[in-house]
Design a protein around this motif. Structure first.
Motif, short mmCIF file in Angstrom:
data_model
loop_
_atom_site.label_atom_id
_atom_site.label_comp_id
_atom_site.label_asym_id
_atom_site.label_seq_id
_atom_site.Cartn_x
_atom_site.Cartn_y
_atom_site.Cartn_z
N GLN A 135 52.26 33.98 79.40
CA GLN A 135 52.17 33.72 80.83
C GLN A 135 50.87 33.00 81.12
O GLN A 135 49.86 33.23 80.47
CB GLN A 135 52.25 35.02 81.64
N VAL A 136 50.92 32.11 82.10
CA VAL A 136 49.73 31.39 82.54
C VAL A 136 49.47 31.80 83.98
O VAL A 136 50.37 31.73 84.82
CB VAL A 136 49.91 29.87 82.43
N SER A 137 48.25 32.27 84.24
CA SER A 137 47.91 32.78 85.57
C SER A 137 46.72 32.00 86.13
O SER A 137 45.78 31.71 85.40
CB SER A 137 47.54 34.26 85.49
N SER A 138 46.78 31.69 87.40
CA SER A 138 45.65 31.09 88.09
C SER A 138 44.88 32.21 88.77
O SER A 138 45.44 32.95 89.58
CB SER A 138 46.13 30.08 89.14
N VAL A 139 43.61 32.34 88.40
CA VAL A 139 42.79 33.44 88.90
C VAL A 139 41.43 32.91 89.32
O VAL A 139 41.09 31.75 89.06
CB VAL A 139 42.63 34.55 87.82
N TYR A 140 40.65 33.77 89.96
CA TYR A 140 39.28 33.43 90.34
C TYR A 140 38.32 33.83 89.23
O TYR A 140 38.57 34.79 88.50
CB TYR A 140 38.87 34.15 91.62
N GLY A 141 37.21 33.14 89.16
CA GLY A 141 36.19 33.46 88.17
C GLY A 141 35.58 34.83 88.36
O GLY A 141 35.14 35.47 87.41
N ASP A 142 35.56 35.33 89.61
CA ASP A 142 34.98 36.64 89.84
C ASP A 142 36.02 37.77 89.83
O ASP A 142 35.71 38.90 90.14
CB ASP A 142 34.15 36.67 91.12
N ASP A 143 37.26 37.46 89.43
CA ASP A 143 38.26 38.51 89.25
C ASP A 143 37.87 39.37 88.06
O ASP A 143 37.20 38.93 87.13
CB ASP A 143 39.64 37.90 89.02
#
Length: 173
Positions: A135-143
């Protein structure tokens, strides 16, 4: 959990304090939950977790201690996405992201690739062992990334979950 969530939980517990003595008993909480159509068995798990001395009564000090214990445990087992310097080829992790919605989304799996897309945006490729799929997920750097991705405990934050459930129940904090 931020301090506003902790403050909201303190207010919520005080609202359940039927006799206004600064403490909430199991009986007071049960009455409060029933009056607000909330699942008693579900919330008693949280009550028991917060009731550190097992007295059957929760006060502000126990709530603060439980909050600090949870915060310390999360920090000890957590990194931020933007601090990932290499994949974790043999370790299942959980990414807790708020990018997709106001409530947290969880992405579980073995991290295979991390790509910085600019600003605070990252793309993470994970292999999910349960689904046997990538799976490819778009997340934030501070997650948050926690290294315990067992099915019931990965990145589990009881007070954060409790706060979220209270809000989802329609109760106005």
């Amino acid at each position: 959990m931020d301090s506003s969530a902790k403050d909201a939980l303190e207010r919520w517990l005080l609202l359940a304090d039927g006799n206004h003595d600064g403490k909430v008993t199991r009986e007071e909480l049960t009455k409060y939950l029933q009056a607000n159509n909330m699942l008693v068995e579900y919330w008693m798990v949280y009550f028991d977790w917060i009731d550190i001395d097992r007295s059957g009564v929760v006060d502000r000090q126990e709530l603060v201690a439980a909050y600090q214990q949870e915060k310390d445990q999360i920090e000890a087992n957590t990194v931020r996405v933007n601090k990932l310097t290499k994949p974790y080829p043999a370790t299942a992790v959980r990414i807790t992201s708020k990018r997709a919605s106001n409530s947290a989304r969880y992405y579980d799996g073995i991290i295979k690739k991390v790509e910085h897309e600019g600003g605070n945006n990252y793309k993470v490729t994970q292999f999910n062992q349960v689904n046997n799929a990538t799976q490819v997920s778009s997340v934030y750097g501070d997650d948050l990334v926690t290294t315990d991705a067992s099915t019931s405990g990965a990145g589990y934050a009881p007070l954060e979950e409790m706060h979220g459930e209270i809000k989802r129940s329609g109760f106005n904090l």
